[in-house]
Design an enzyme around this catalytic site. Structure first.
Site, PDB file in Angstrom:
ATOM      1  CB  CYS A  96      -1.002  -0.045   1.149  1.00 18.76           C
ATOM      2  SG  CYS A  96      -2.415   1.026   0.839  1.00 18.76           S
ATOM      3  CG  HIS A 109      -3.676  -3.386   3.207  1.00 14.79           C
ATOM      4  ND1 HIS A 109      -2.607  -2.991   3.978  1.00 14.79           N
ATOM      5  CD2 HIS A 109      -4.305  -2.254   2.823  1.00 14.79           C
ATOM      6  CE1 HIS A 109      -2.601  -1.674   4.072  1.00 14.79           C
ATOM      7  NE2 HIS A 109      -3.618  -1.191   3.379  1.00 14.79           N
ATOM      8  CD  GLU A 132      -1.400  -6.207   5.141  1.00 13.68           C
ATOM      9  OE1 GLU A 132      -1.140  -6.443   3.938  1.00 13.68           O
ATOM     10  OE2 GLU A 132      -1.475  -5.055   5.611  1.00 13.68           O
TER      11      GLU A 132
HETATM   12  N1  GLN Z   1      -1.935   6.874   2.991  1.00 14.32           N
HETATM   13  C1  GLN Z   1      -2.076   6.149   1.789  1.00 14.32           C
HETATM   14  C2  GLN Z   1      -3.444   6.331   1.161  1.00 14.32           C
HETATM   15  O1  GLN Z   1      -4.374   6.707   1.815  1.00 14.32           O
HETATM   16  C3  GLN Z   1      -1.776   4.675   1.979  1.00 14.32           C
HETATM   17  C4  GLN Z   1      -2.745   3.997   2.878  1.00 14.32           C
HETATM   18  C5  GLN Z   1      -2.271   2.651   3.347  1.00 14.32           C
HETATM   19  O2  GLN Z   1      -1.076   2.368   3.305  1.00 14.32           O
HETATM   20  N2  GLN Z   1      -3.179   1.827   3.813  1.00 14.32           N
HETATM   21  O3  GLN Z   1      -3.614   6.090  -0.015  1.00 14.32           O
END
Ligand code: GLN
Length: 545
Positions: A383, A517, A519
């Protein structure tokens, strides 16, 4: 109809109610039953989406896009059953429903009260969509005695009358501490916490007693007598080497057979715990070791990276190695010298930049990514870890010093930008800046299409995958050509081809960064392919060092 098991906690928090509930779920599954797990959260937030990870730990995201408590992650990892938005019930959510009903006039002018209106709403949420399972295990968050928890205790008290004794069971998790000066295990805190529960009209049927040493016959007799439970229902919950041993350990203490007995079910045949035995064997007797550096902002509270931590362990299970994790504070990398950075990163066999929010620490993360790229250390971006890999490439290789994320403020080169609109299924999702922060992200499962021949394709062995999301910003497709010139290729996009989902380098042994994600979908008995492959690459790196 489902049978209901209510799990409460006493004495102190952090006793592992989530793991206890999840392990009971796994044990019942191993006996062939269909289970569902649900968390009732007394806090007033509508969901934990906007809560500080330092305070509350990870926000776990379900397939259907609910931002929930990290315990739902335990439920999924122990049972493999995907949770849904119906499985996370907070006071905030209950009250917003009750207030909306009141505004609509549903209560026909009645005075709206905690009993019966709030408790009815809680009961309705507990019973919702449970028709298909044999057991619904409901964990009540917090500790008995918390003011916020009272309506939930009242609701589950009422449910025993509604459902009947044979269809409901109360399990109370407590602590039996050892006092070194007395040289004894103490039962008094448990007695007090059960008294507290009884004062709310709940008599626990089973006590799960956390302890760092075996509970003797005398203490067990005392606990049974004073807490009004059968001696065989005082179950010892000893500390174990790995959380994946908990189902086995509870089974050895007779938890599942007592539960079955209560519900009048035959418990003659033993549950099949072979998968758990295999996992414990691999975790406790690994064939090697690798060290992964996780460069993040919330490294002070490991609960903030719960699923990620477990997914790395699962990658280790798949490769039969122990994964040592170095939690590296991105701020320290940012503010330290080049030499300090080298010292911190050079012993690592793999570097991972996890999800994150905000500018603080981003330079440290970018420095770690640069190090991984230049020294050919396996790099896994999750992410925010993808977004920072994009900035690293553009700034350090493309010469675009201004390349930035619009999350950090206005910029002349928004390589990571806010998408104001995107497609999910047939529905166009909109985001209006300035609205409430809760629920404005791209959340939950989206399909991703992979480029054949890419590393990601080789890892997933499929051209269409689906993964869970939780973010607001996206890799801006305007700069894809520049990115390719820097060696970073987008090899996975949303089904409509509009949004980049995966980027990887061809000039590197293992450099994969994803917008989702992974995970959240990893299980100890089914490690996620990306984590399996990353750990395998780290093992190869270990051989090089
Ligand atoms: N801050 C980033 C976004 O909002 C990444 C978010 C995250 O890593 N879950 O896109």
């Amino acid at each position: 109809m489902a049978r209901f098991i209510f799990v409460t906690g006493g004495v102190v928090s952090s006793l592992g109610k989530g793991i206890a509930s999840a392990s009971l779920g796994a044990l019942l599954q191993a006996r062939g039953y269909k289970v569902l797990l649900r968390k009732l959260e007394p806090y007033i937030n509508v969901d934990p989406g906007t809560m500080n990870p330092f305070q509350h730990g990870e926000v776990f995201v379900t397939e259907d896009g609910a931002e929930t408590d990290l315990d739902l992650g335990h439920y999924e990892r122990f049972t493999g059953v995907n949770t849904t938005c119906f499985d996370a019930i907070s006071t905030g959510r209950i009250y917003s429903d009750v207030i909306a009903n009141e505004r609509r006039g549903d209560y026909l002018g009645a005075t709206v009260q905690v009993i019966p209106h709030v408790t009815d709403a809680i009961k309705g949420a507990i019973l919702k969509n449970t028709g298909e399972v044999d057991f619904a295990i409901c964990e009540i968050g917090g500790t008995v005695g918390d003011i916020e928890g009272l309506p939930f205790l009242e609701a589950i008290r009422q449910l025993r009358n509604d459902l009947g004794y044979r269809n409901s069971l109360y399990v109370h998790l407590t602590l039996v501490p050892y006092i070194p000066t007395a040289g004894e295990l103490k039962t008094k805190p448990t007695q007090h916490s059960v008294q507290e529960l009884q004062s709310k009209g709940i008599q626990p049927d089973i006590l799960l007693c956390r302890s760092d040493r075996p509970i003797g016959v005398e203490e067990r007799r005392k606990l049974a007598l004073f807490c009004n439970v059968k001696p065989e229902c005082v179950i010892e919950a000893l500390d174990v080497a790995t959380i994946y041993q908990v189902p086995i350990s509870y089974h050895e203490q007779g938890l599942d057979s007592e539960v079955c007995k209560h519900f009048g079910l035959e418990a003659k045949t033993a549950p099949d715990l072979a998968i758990w035995e295999r996992i414990v064997e691999t975790v406790t007797r690994p064939e090697g070791d690798v060290t992964i550096g996780v460069v993040g902002k919330y490294t002070g509270l490991l609960d903030a990276y719960k699923s990620l931590h477990q997914a790395l362990i699962h990658g280790g299970i798949a490769n039969k190695v122990n994964v040592n994790i170095e939690w590296i504070d991105a701020d320290q990398l940012e503010n330290g010298s080049k030499v300090a950075l080298m010292e911190r990163l050079s012993p690592l066999h793999g570097i991972l930049v996890p999800g994150g929010f905000g500018e603080r620490g981003s330079r440290g993360k970018i420095a770690a990514i640069q190090y991984a790229r230049e020294h050919k250390i396996p790099y896994f971006g999750v992410c925010f870890g993808l977004q920072m890999a994009v900035l690293e490439a553009l700034r350090n290789m493309g010469g675009f010093a201004d390349a930035n994320s619009s999350e950090f403020g206005s910029t002349s080169m928004p390589a990571i930008a806010l998408m104001t609109e995107w497609i999910k299924g047939d529905i166009v999702q909109k985001y209006f800046p300035g609205e409430d922060l809760g629920g404005t992200m791209r959340l939950g499962t989206y399909e991703c299409h992979l480029t054949p021949g890419s590393k990601a394709y080789e890892i997933y062995k499929s051209s269409v995958i689906s993964e869970r999301h939780r973010h607001r910003y996206e890799v801006n497709t305007t700069y894809l050509k520049e990115l390719e010139k820097c060696g970073l290729y987008v090899v996975g996009t949303t089904a409509d081809g509009l949004l980049p989902e995966i980027a990887e380098r061809k000039d590197h042994p293992w450099f994969v960064a994803v917008q989702f994600h992974p995970e959240f979908k990893s299980r100890p008995f089914k490690p996620h392919p990306l984590f399996t492959s990353f750990i395998e690459a780290a093992i190869n790196q270990n051989r090089l060092i």
